[in-house]
Design a protein around this motif. Sequence first.
Motif, PDB file in Angstrom:
ATOM      1  N   GLU A 295     -25.772  25.555 -15.434  1.00 26.74           N
ATOM      2  CA  GLU A 295     -26.487  26.678 -16.040  1.00 26.74           C
ATOM      3  C   GLU A 295     -26.472  27.907 -15.129  1.00 26.74           C
ATOM      4  O   GLU A 295     -26.802  29.010 -15.564  1.00 26.74           O
ATOM      5  N   GLY A 296     -26.085  27.724 -13.884  1.00 30.27           N
ATOM      6  CA  GLY A 296     -25.909  28.844 -12.966  1.00 30.27           C
ATOM      7  C   GLY A 296     -24.454  29.262 -12.844  1.00 30.27           C
ATOM      8  O   GLY A 296     -24.063  29.882 -11.857  1.00 30.27           O
ATOM      9  N   THR A 297     -23.672  28.907 -13.860  1.00 37.31           N
ATOM     10  CA  THR A 297     -22.251  29.267 -13.896  1.00 37.31           C
ATOM     11  C   THR A 297     -21.907  29.793 -15.285  1.00 37.31           C
ATOM     12  O   THR A 297     -22.771  29.909 -16.156  1.00 37.31           O
ATOM     13  N   VAL A 298     -20.633  30.060 -15.516  1.00 34.39           N
ATOM     14  CA  VAL A 298     -20.177  30.525 -16.835  1.00 34.39           C
ATOM     15  C   VAL A 298     -19.860  29.360 -17.768  1.00 34.39           C
ATOM     16  O   VAL A 298     -19.413  29.572 -18.900  1.00 34.39           O
ATOM     17  N   ILE A 299     -20.108  28.139 -17.330  1.00 29.49           N
ATOM     18  CA  ILE A 299     -19.798  26.950 -18.124  1.00 29.49           C
ATOM     19  C   ILE A 299     -20.974  26.608 -19.028  1.00 29.49           C
ATOM     20  O   ILE A 299     -22.121  26.575 -18.584  1.00 29.49           O
ATOM     21  N   SER A 300     -20.690  26.324 -20.299  1.00 28.29           N
ATOM     22  CA  SER A 300     -21.719  25.884 -21.236  1.00 28.29           C
ATOM     23  C   SER A 300     -22.020  24.407 -21.044  1.00 28.29           C
ATOM     24  O   SER A 300     -21.109  23.598 -20.822  1.00 28.29           O
ATOM     25  N   VAL A 301     -23.309  24.047 -21.133  1.00 27.43           N
ATOM     26  CA  VAL A 301     -23.694  22.635 -21.085  1.00 27.43           C
ATOM     27  C   VAL A 301     -23.986  22.101 -22.487  1.00 27.43           C
ATOM     28  O   VAL A 301     -24.645  21.082 -22.644  1.00 27.43           O
ATOM     29  N   GLY A 302     -23.502  22.809 -23.489  1.00 24.50           N
ATOM     30  CA  GLY A 302     -23.679  22.329 -24.859  1.00 24.50           C
ATOM     31  C   GLY A 302     -24.909  22.854 -25.560  1.00 24.50           C
ATOM     32  O   GLY A 302     -25.247  22.379 -26.653  1.00 24.50           O
ATOM     33  N   ARG A 303     -25.620  23.816 -24.966  1.00 19.58           N
ATOM     34  CA  ARG A 303     -26.702  24.462 -25.730  1.00 19.58           C
ATOM     35  C   ARG A 303     -26.080  25.118 -26.962  1.00 19.58           C
ATOM     36  O   ARG A 303     -25.018  25.725 -26.886  1.00 19.58           O
ATOM     37  N   GLY A 304     -26.790  24.990 -28.080  1.00 22.26           N
ATOM     38  CA  GLY A 304     -26.216  25.455 -29.330  1.00 22.26           C
ATOM     39  C   GLY A 304     -25.415  24.393 -30.050  1.00 22.26           C
ATOM     40  O   GLY A 304     -24.740  24.654 -31.043  1.00 22.26           O
ATOM     41  N   THR A 305     -25.495  23.156 -29.547  1.00 17.60           N
ATOM     42  CA  THR A 305     -24.955  21.993 -30.254  1.00 17.60           C
ATOM     43  C   THR A 305     -26.071  20.959 -30.330  1.00 17.60           C
ATOM     44  O   THR A 305     -27.141  21.143 -29.762  1.00 17.60           O
ATOM     45  N   LEU A 306     -25.806  19.862 -31.006  1.00 14.89           N
ATOM     46  CA  LEU A 306     -26.807  18.796 -31.118  1.00 14.89           C
ATOM     47  C   LEU A 306     -26.733  17.819 -29.948  1.00 14.89           C
ATOM     48  O   LEU A 306     -27.512  16.866 -29.893  1.00 14.89           O
ATOM     49  N   THR A 307     -25.810  18.066 -29.009  1.00 13.92           N
ATOM     50  CA  THR A 307     -25.655  17.154 -27.861  1.00 13.92           C
ATOM     51  C   THR A 307     -25.642  17.925 -26.540  1.00 13.92           C
ATOM     52  O   THR A 307     -24.717  17.779 -25.741  1.00 13.92           O
ATOM     53  N   PRO A 308     -26.653  18.763 -26.286  1.00 16.30           N
ATOM     54  CA  PRO A 308     -26.691  19.463 -24.999  1.00 16.30           C
ATOM     55  C   PRO A 308     -26.835  18.492 -23.840  1.00 16.30           C
ATOM     56  O   PRO A 308     -27.395  17.412 -23.975  1.00 16.30           O
ATOM     57  N   PHE A 309     -26.288  18.900 -22.705  1.00 16.44           N
ATOM     58  CA  PHE A 309     -26.293  18.114 -21.469  1.00 16.44           C
ATOM     59  C   PHE A 309     -25.532  16.797 -21.606  1.00 16.44           C
ATOM     60  O   PHE A 309     -25.746  15.870 -20.825  1.00 16.44           O
ATOM     61  N   GLU A 310     -24.629  16.769 -22.573  1.00 15.21           N
ATOM     62  CA  GLU A 310     -23.679  15.655 -22.668  1.00 15.21           C
ATOM     63  C   GLU A 310     -22.253  16.168 -22.822  1.00 15.21           C
ATOM     64  O   GLU A 310     -21.313  15.378 -22.811  1.00 15.21           O
ATOM     65  N   ILE A 311     -22.103  17.482 -22.979  1.00 16.98           N
ATOM     66  CA  ILE A 311     -20.785  18.100 -23.091  1.00 16.98           C
ATOM     67  C   ILE A 311     -20.787  19.376 -22.249  1.00 16.98           C
ATOM     68  O   ILE A 311     -21.813  20.025 -22.085  1.00 16.98           O
ATOM     69  N   ILE A 312     -19.636  19.723 -21.699  1.00 20.05           N
ATOM     70  CA  ILE A 312     -19.506  20.931 -20.887  1.00 20.05           C
ATOM     71  C   ILE A 312     -18.175  21.597 -21.212  1.00 20.05           C
ATOM     72  O   ILE A 312     -17.179  20.931 -21.484  1.00 20.05           O
ATOM     73  N   SER A 324     -13.168  20.082 -27.487  1.00 16.56           N
ATOM     74  CA  SER A 324     -13.740  21.402 -27.732  1.00 16.56           C
ATOM     75  C   SER A 324     -15.031  21.301 -28.543  1.00 16.56           C
ATOM     76  O   SER A 324     -15.283  20.310 -29.226  1.00 16.56           O
ATOM     77  N   PHE A 325     -15.858  22.328 -28.441  1.00 14.12           N
ATOM     78  CA  PHE A 325     -17.089  22.448 -29.223  1.00 14.12           C
ATOM     79  C   PHE A 325     -17.399  23.938 -29.359  1.00 14.12           C
ATOM     80  O   PHE A 325     -16.913  24.770 -28.570  1.00 14.12           O
ATOM     81  N   THR A 326     -18.201  24.276 -30.363  1.00 11.24           N
ATOM     82  CA  THR A 326     -18.553  25.672 -30.612  1.00 11.24           C
ATOM     83  C   THR A 326     -20.065  25.825 -30.662  1.00 11.24           C
ATOM     84  O   THR A 326     -20.704  25.336 -31.602  1.00 11.24           O
ATOM     85  N   PRO A 327     -20.683  26.466 -29.680  1.00 10.35           N
ATOM     86  CA  PRO A 327     -22.134  26.678 -29.710  1.00 10.35           C
ATOM     87  C   PRO A 327     -22.530  27.634 -30.836  1.00 10.35           C
ATOM     88  O   PRO A 327     -21.857  28.647 -31.066  1.00 10.35           O
ATOM     89  N   VAL A 328     -23.591  27.296 -31.520  1.00 13.12           N
ATOM     90  CA  VAL A 328     -24.140  28.153 -32.575  1.00 13.12           C
ATOM     91  C   VAL A 328     -25.649  28.229 -32.392  1.00 13.12           C
ATOM     92  O   VAL A 328     -26.243  27.429 -31.675  1.00 13.12           O
ATOM     93  N   ARG A 329     -26.252  29.184 -33.059  1.00 10.09           N
ATOM     94  CA  ARG A 329     -27.705  29.323 -32.955  1.00 10.09           C
ATOM     95  C   ARG A 329     -28.394  28.163 -33.658  1.00 10.09           C
ATOM     96  O   ARG A 329     -28.118  27.866 -34.819  1.00 10.09           O
ATOM     97  N   TYR A 336     -30.193  31.649 -28.450  1.00 10.92           N
ATOM     98  CA  TYR A 336     -29.130  32.500 -27.912  1.00 10.92           C
ATOM     99  C   TYR A 336     -28.272  31.700 -26.939  1.00 10.92           C
ATOM    100  O   TYR A 336     -28.268  31.956 -25.733  1.00 10.92           O
ATOM    101  N   PRO A 337     -27.501  30.724 -27.449  1.00 10.01           N
ATOM    102  CA  PRO A 337     -26.725  29.866 -26.549  1.00 10.01           C
ATOM    103  C   PRO A 337     -25.576  30.627 -25.907  1.00 10.01           C
ATOM    104  O   PRO A 337     -24.975  31.516 -26.530  1.00 10.01           O
ATOM    105  N   PRO A 338     -25.254  30.319 -24.670  1.00  7.28           N
ATOM    106  CA  PRO A 338     -24.073  30.924 -24.041  1.00  7.28           C
ATOM    107  C   PRO A 338     -22.812  30.648 -24.859  1.00  7.28           C
ATOM    108  O   PRO A 338     -22.652  29.564 -25.420  1.00  7.28           O
ATOM    109  N   HIS A 339     -21.946  31.648 -24.952  1.00  5.80           N
ATOM    110  CA  HIS A 339     -20.675  31.548 -25.683  1.00  5.80           C
ATOM    111  C   HIS A 339     -20.891  31.242 -27.168  1.00  5.80           C
ATOM    112  O   HIS A 339     -20.130  30.478 -27.785  1.00  5.80           O
TER     113      HIS A 339
END
Length: 425
Positions: A295-312, A324-329, A336-339
């Motif tokens: 979360e202190g980088t440009v990498i998404s941890v899956g916020r905006g998906t149903l499986t956050p902190f299990e995908i990066i 691949s995955f696509t974050p959405v609101r 406001y998920p990253p990316h």
Amino acid sequence: MSDGRKAITLFAAYSFRYEISKVQVYGLILAVYNWQINTKMIRIIALFVFLMLGFASCAQRTDKIQIGAERLDLLLPKLKDKKIALLVNQSSVVGNTHLVDTLLALNINVVKIFSPEHGFRGNAPDGEIIKDAVDEKTGLPIVSLYGSAKKPSAQSLEDIDIVLFDIQDVGVRFFTFVSSLYHLMEACGENNKAVMVLDRPNPHGGYVDGPVLKPEFESFVGFGEIPIVHGMTIGEMAKLIVGEKWLKNGVTCQLEVIPMKNYTHAKPYVLPIKPSPNLPTQNAVLWYPSLCLFEGTVISVGRGTLTPFEIIGNPELKDNYSFSFTPVRIDSMSKYPPHENKTCYGLDLRNIKPEPKITLKYLIEFYNNYPDKDKFFIPYFDKLAGNDVLKEQIKSGMNEEEIKLTWQPELNTFKKKRSKYLLYN
């Protein structure tokens, strides 16, 4: 006394010893006293007693954890004739009933509720400001501790005697509930109010790992000289805060911890309720200490998906990864998920069980694969790491083993300090 009633008395005595439900006891007593006692009935009762004692022995051997909030025999006498406030959220349940409802049903004088990040019902997304409100079900006022203030005001504490803290923590420094407890203890110490922590298990209670926080990097996602994974329950952490005199300006806090029963740090614990909207699974909880650094980088941890902190992943890594995955609101999780609405490429960790340690291998791997390394880290990283050294170690090319060796002296110092406050084997 007839033989039948002797059997019932024996059963009742053993049932309390082995913690068989009182409902079972009273039900059997009522049934027997309404039935005609005869030899056949005595045999049936005796058989029933031995069966129940057998079940009780099995239950005793399983050593089911009894959390602090379930130890009403210890708790209720301390609340009698007191005005009570609670710092609680959706995880504060006794069985299937919220602690607030349990105490109200037992005629405890609950005056108000303090709510942390995610709110009293735990349905506000990460970082969303929580406003003061009134609970629709109970009519109790809710005072937010995740809005303009993170600490109870003197005014909000005027009409109470004790504040109960009962929230499921995950045992990780940057999970904000422990910071809410710290600020609560400080405010109560300043205003001569008591704090009572109802202890709960730590899903990361079996190990200690990570860099120890440097004082200049203290924030709401990290206070005190503790590592990322501290291996302490929330009750033990409260004792450490008081014992090490970490509260500001020399403040002391009148603290009491209602301990658990049958808990050990080595015992695995699956959280019965998700501790926050973006930790919806046990696997996410177990990956959290390692992946939250992303979360202190440009990498998404899956916020905006149903499986956050299990995908990066990240949109710039298409040439490196096929997953691949696509974050959405998602209003209840990440507004406001990253990316947002961009395809991210990276790794799927949903079927990989993490080991009980912090791993840096994915952080190092993604840094090495990211095309614009000068933009990989953002300022928030140092707050999460608790220092400005870790990112420089990664940039310099140090491997995971070399980096973790640099943590050991301060980890050993913390473990020695920690040992004084442990309540469980």
